[in-house]
Design an enzyme around this catalytic site. Sequence first.
Site, short mmCIF file in Angstrom:
data_model
loop_
_atom_site.label_atom_id
_atom_site.label_comp_id
_atom_site.label_asym_id
_atom_site.label_seq_id
_atom_site.Cartn_x
_atom_site.Cartn_y
_atom_site.Cartn_z
N ASP A 258 -8.05 -6.97 5.79
CA ASP A 258 -8.52 -7.57 4.58
C ASP A 258 -9.38 -9.05 4.85
OD1 ASP A 258 -7.68 -6.43 2.35
OD2 ASP A 258 -5.51 -6.43 2.73
N GLN B 284 0.90 -13.66 3.91
CA GLN B 284 -0.19 -13.14 4.59
C GLN B 284 -1.44 -14.07 4.50
OE1 GLN B 284 0.12 -8.59 3.83
NE2 GLN B 284 -1.39 -9.11 5.66
N GLU C 299 -5.16 -13.64 4.67
CA GLU C 299 -5.78 -12.41 4.99
C GLU C 299 -7.19 -12.52 4.14
OE1 GLU C 299 -3.87 -8.80 4.24
OE2 GLU C 299 -3.00 -9.58 2.54
N HIS D 190 0.91 -1.28 0.08
CA HIS D 190 0.08 -0.05 0.17
C HIS D 190 0.87 1.24 -0.06
CE1 HIS D 190 -3.66 -2.14 0.39
NE2 HIS D 190 -3.21 -2.90 1.51
#
Length: 254
Positions: free
Chosen positions: A177, A149, A151, A46
């Site tokens: 998420d 991850q 998520e 991000h």
Amino acid sequence: MRKNQVKEKILSGGTAYGVFCNLYSPMIVELVGHIGFDFALLDAEHGPAEVESCEHMVRAAESVGLPVFIRVAMNIRQNTLRYLDIGALGLMLPMINTKAEAEAVVKAVKYPPQGIRGLAAVRAADYGLTISLKEYTIQANQEILVISQVETVAAVNNLDELLSVEGIDVFFIGPTDLSTSMGYVAQASHPEVQAMIDKTVRRIRAAGKAAGTVAYTHEALAQAKERGFQFIVHGVTAMMTKSGRDYLEIARSS
Ligand code: 3PY
Ligand code: MG
């Protein structure tokens, strides 16, 4: 190559505390090190961070002996190697949902024989001047921390398969998420999301693997410790926001 104290700590059962650095400042990374955190986690998923800005932050971190990991946007071998080549001691890959995707992460991050990372006399290898490139490949395969991850609902459904992948060191639950994937958009504190996190971390630990997550408040930190997370991440913006708001509350209360 630098020893990865964080990997050593986690694999020996300890807990490491770091900070998500999503403000792209080498000075913030130095501060994080001087404050005493165990690592910095740069966010190149991000936000606008690119390889070059990350390199400046990696260099700053090294000046205070702070290991740096980088979350990259996607697992493209030609891209991930650039973040490793600048000196990151590990990578975090978002939204890894299947065994094949997790295996591809390990392949991209490791040199042969475990993987296919491309080799050159890069900064991380001291440009090949203090260590042979062959020796660097051996050390890098050993020291680099691989974080996958968890998520999405898909990742939770495929968790047993993900946990079986050799070479993933930390399974990192992303609450924002995950909640969104469950249909509770941005509601990480929803009881069903919390129950899912609780169950997921238990499964990760039962498989003998390390779990990671974010904890931006004192309450979240206490809960993450209680759940047995071993890779716990605060955030630069959360720290600034909290202390700034607390300060203003006192300033304007009379
Ligand atoms: C998430 O919560 O989705 C993350 O990736 C970690 O902040
Ligand atoms: Mg996420």
